[in-house]
Scaffold this active site. Sequence first.
Site, PDB file in Angstrom:
ATOM      1  N   HIS A   1      -1.159  -1.527   0.915  1.00 49.57           N
ATOM      2  CA  HIS A   1      -1.577  -0.174   1.276  1.00 49.57           C
ATOM      3  C   HIS A   1      -2.040  -0.147   2.720  1.00 49.57           C
ATOM      4  O   HIS A   1      -2.682  -1.097   3.183  1.00 49.57           O
ATOM      5  CB  HIS A   1      -2.716   0.294   0.352  1.00 49.57           C
ATOM      6  CG  HIS A   1      -2.880   1.776   0.339  1.00 49.57           C
ATOM      7  ND1 HIS A   1      -3.570   2.448   1.325  1.00 49.57           N
ATOM      8  CD2 HIS A   1      -2.416   2.720  -0.514  1.00 49.57           C
ATOM      9  CE1 HIS A   1      -3.524   3.740   1.065  1.00 49.57           C
ATOM     10  NE2 HIS A   1      -2.839   3.946  -0.046  1.00 49.57           N
TER      11      HIS A   1
ATOM     12  N   ASP B   1       0.557   3.138  -7.156  1.00 51.01           N
ATOM     13  CA  ASP B   1       1.881   3.295  -7.763  1.00 51.01           C
ATOM     14  C   ASP B   1       2.235   2.186  -8.748  1.00 51.01           C
ATOM     15  O   ASP B   1       3.120   2.364  -9.580  1.00 51.01           O
ATOM     16  CB  ASP B   1       2.954   3.349  -6.668  1.00 51.01           C
ATOM     17  CG  ASP B   1       2.949   4.686  -5.965  1.00 51.01           C
ATOM     18  OD1 ASP B   1       2.808   5.705  -6.653  1.00 51.01           O
ATOM     19  OD2 ASP B   1       3.064   4.707  -4.731  1.00 51.01           O
TER      20      ASP B   1
HETATM   21  N1  ACO Z   1       5.203  -6.917  -0.492  1.00 49.49           N
HETATM   22  C1  ACO Z   1       5.294  -7.977   0.345  1.00 49.49           C
HETATM   23  N2  ACO Z   1       4.773  -8.001   1.582  1.00 49.49           N
HETATM   24  C2  ACO Z   1       4.141  -6.881   1.990  1.00 49.49           C
HETATM   25  C3  ACO Z   1       4.016  -5.747   1.179  1.00 49.49           C
HETATM   26  C4  ACO Z   1       4.574  -5.793  -0.112  1.00 49.49           C
HETATM   27  N3  ACO Z   1       4.503  -4.742  -0.948  1.00 49.49           N
HETATM   28  N4  ACO Z   1       3.333  -4.795   1.841  1.00 49.49           N
HETATM   29  C5  ACO Z   1       3.056  -5.309   3.041  1.00 49.49           C
HETATM   30  N5  ACO Z   1       3.541  -6.555   3.137  1.00 49.49           N
HETATM   31  C6  ACO Z   1       3.439  -7.442   4.283  1.00 49.49           C
HETATM   32  C7  ACO Z   1       4.455  -7.062   5.352  1.00 49.49           C
HETATM   33  O1  ACO Z   1       5.683  -7.717   5.159  1.00 49.49           O
HETATM   34  C8  ACO Z   1       3.745  -7.457   6.608  1.00 49.49           C
HETATM   35  O2  ACO Z   1       3.892  -8.834   6.794  1.00 49.49           O
HETATM   36  P1  ACO Z   1       4.090  -9.436   8.258  1.00 49.49           P
HETATM   37  O3  ACO Z   1       2.805  -9.102   8.971  1.00 49.49           O
HETATM   38  O4  ACO Z   1       4.340 -10.887   8.032  1.00 49.49           O
HETATM   39  O5  ACO Z   1       5.279  -8.689   8.830  1.00 49.49           O
HETATM   40  C9  ACO Z   1       2.292  -7.193   6.315  1.00 49.49           C
HETATM   41  O6  ACO Z   1       2.169  -7.237   4.882  1.00 49.49           O
HETATM   42  C10 ACO Z   1       1.835  -5.830   6.811  1.00 49.49           C
HETATM   43  O7  ACO Z   1       2.737  -4.856   6.351  1.00 49.49           O
HETATM   44  P2  ACO Z   1       2.965  -3.447   7.052  1.00 49.49           P
HETATM   45  O8  ACO Z   1       4.226  -2.820   6.529  1.00 49.49           O
HETATM   46  O9  ACO Z   1       2.802  -3.523   8.526  1.00 49.49           O
HETATM   47  O10 ACO Z   1       1.723  -2.656   6.543  1.00 49.49           O
HETATM   48  P3  ACO Z   1       1.619  -1.124   6.348  1.00 49.49           P
HETATM   49  O11 ACO Z   1       0.225  -0.767   6.511  1.00 49.49           O
HETATM   50  O12 ACO Z   1       2.596  -0.345   7.163  1.00 49.49           O
HETATM   51  O13 ACO Z   1       2.132  -1.074   4.823  1.00 49.49           O
HETATM   52  C11 ACO Z   1       2.960  -0.069   2.942  1.00 49.49           C
HETATM   53  C12 ACO Z   1       1.793  -0.181   3.918  1.00 49.49           C
HETATM   54  C13 ACO Z   1       4.126   0.681   3.612  1.00 49.49           C
HETATM   55  C14 ACO Z   1       2.484   0.744   1.745  1.00 49.49           C
HETATM   56  C15 ACO Z   1       3.445  -1.483   2.506  1.00 49.49           C
HETATM   57  O14 ACO Z   1       2.385  -2.197   1.921  1.00 49.49           O
HETATM   58  C16 ACO Z   1       4.636  -1.430   1.560  1.00 49.49           C
HETATM   59  O15 ACO Z   1       5.776  -1.327   2.003  1.00 49.49           O
HETATM   60  N6  ACO Z   1       4.369  -1.495   0.216  1.00 49.49           N
HETATM   61  C17 ACO Z   1       5.435  -1.360  -0.748  1.00 49.49           C
HETATM   62  C18 ACO Z   1       5.742   0.137  -0.952  1.00 49.49           C
HETATM   63  C19 ACO Z   1       4.626   0.848  -1.684  1.00 49.49           C
HETATM   64  O16 ACO Z   1       4.099   0.371  -2.676  1.00 49.49           O
HETATM   65  N7  ACO Z   1       4.300   2.074  -1.215  1.00 49.49           N
HETATM   66  C20 ACO Z   1       3.292   2.938  -1.827  1.00 49.49           C
HETATM   67  C21 ACO Z   1       2.021   2.984  -1.026  1.00 49.49           C
HETATM   68  S1  ACO Z   1       0.743   3.905  -1.849  1.00 49.49           S
HETATM   69  C22 ACO Z   1       1.221   5.483  -1.689  1.00 49.49           C
HETATM   70  O17 ACO Z   1       1.873   5.896  -0.752  1.00 49.49           O
HETATM   71  C23 ACO Z   1       0.823   6.440  -2.740  1.00 49.49           C
END
Ligand code: ACO
Length: 388
Positions: free
Chosen positions: A260, A318
């Site tokens: 998140h 989610d």
């Molecule tokens: N699985 C594996 N690795 C992850 C995940 C995940 N679900 N989420 C983040 N990471 C990792 C990224 O790969 C990244 O690693 P790195 O630094 O080595 O590149 C690091 O964690 C940071 O990730 P970002 O994408 O920069 O973080 P951001 O704040 O943009 O992410 C997000 C938030 C988009 C929700 C992300 O966690 C994600 O894609 N999750 C899966 C989709 C999801 O569940 N979305 C629903 C969110 S809740 C909502 O909207 C109601």
Amino acid sequence: MPTVVDRGLEGVVVGSTELSNVEGAIGRLTYRGYDIDDLAPNATFEEIVHLLLYGQLPNRHQLDELKRELGSGRALPEPLVNAMQNVPKTAWPMEVLRTIVSGLGLFSPVNAQGEHLSDVHTAIELIAKMPTIVAAWDRIRRGLDPIGPRSDLSQAGNFLYMRTGKAPHAIEEEALDTYFVLLADHSFNASTFAARVAASTRADMYGSVTAALATLQGDLHGGAATAAFRTLTDVKTPENAEPFVRDILARGQRIMGMGHREYKVRDPRAKHLEAMAKELSAYAGRDRLYETAHAVEEASRKVLQEKKPGNTIYANVDFYTAPVLADLGIPGDEFTCLFACGRIAGWTGHILEQLADNRLIRPQATYDGPVAGPYVPIEKRAANGARG
Ligand code: ACO
């Protein structure tokens, strides 16, 4: 010209709100000062609607009045039901919801200037009608006639009734009601921000909510529960969880429903959803979904810790939505619509808040394109259309 670019507006404060507060460092979510941990087990979704739209929890009389207005606003204009009958049965439920919500504007009253009203009653009408659209499409695409809404049931109870024609068991109604409470608002998330941007141009409430619905759809936001459900059906059994997670992460992909932008600890909504998923699984559990979800969360934590010691990725709202809604019998591709049926309370509350003290939201961008030059006549352009 600005030089600082905050991709994804991460950490950028773009406004203020009295509706909800997300404290990501400690994992706390409050609606107008009430902790979600208190609201989830005690308040109904209708009370939360009142809290978000009117600024306070209702007294008995106010709650009855709101329920009456919701109950009498649920039916859809007949032409929109007919339009749904003519939609290809393959249409994704979110596309149908977004289109019909937009269509509601066509049937809404206008003032002397021909503008739609965007007031608290429009908000209540949208809250009332969204579950009717979702349930109607659910039946139409299965080749069944839609079932008209009942005004004596709660928002949650009526939705479940309109899918099947049977009043739901109290456990099911309570689970969906709590889900709606948990999803009702979440500060300036992407879809709420989209709603506020649209409202700030003085677009009407139907248009602003349509913008929010379009923004919710993607799997980095509200679409993640459907994606999490796909994960759980692929994993099949708790025993497969760890190899599955290792494989996903080895391929550089993400575990949907985990992580998140705001929460650096576990999303506070996840524990309520997990408890509900466990309870529902004992009542109506199919395919060991809850156990599989639990095993996937555990495996994700373990494998991510191994790969990146100190990582802070936990289940978000989610993740446990998937077993909860699946055990309520709702198809996976409708989960985002159910999210919207809860979040509509927050969206409309934010639209009203934006309109009460409006300033056009219009940010800037740095320009990375070619430097300014003269127009190139067509005969002088290179074959690929470049400046020549
Ligand atoms: N699985 C594996 N690795 C992850 C995940 C995940 N679900 N989420 C983040 N990471 C990792 C990224 O790969 C990244 O690693 P790195 O630094 O080595 O590149 C690091 O964690 C940071 O990730 P970002 O994408 O920069 O973080 P951001 O704040 O943009 O992410 C997000 C938030 C988009 C929700 C992300 O966690 C994600 O894609 N999750 C899966 C989709 C999801 O569940 N979305 C629903 C969110 S809740 C909502 O909207 C109601």
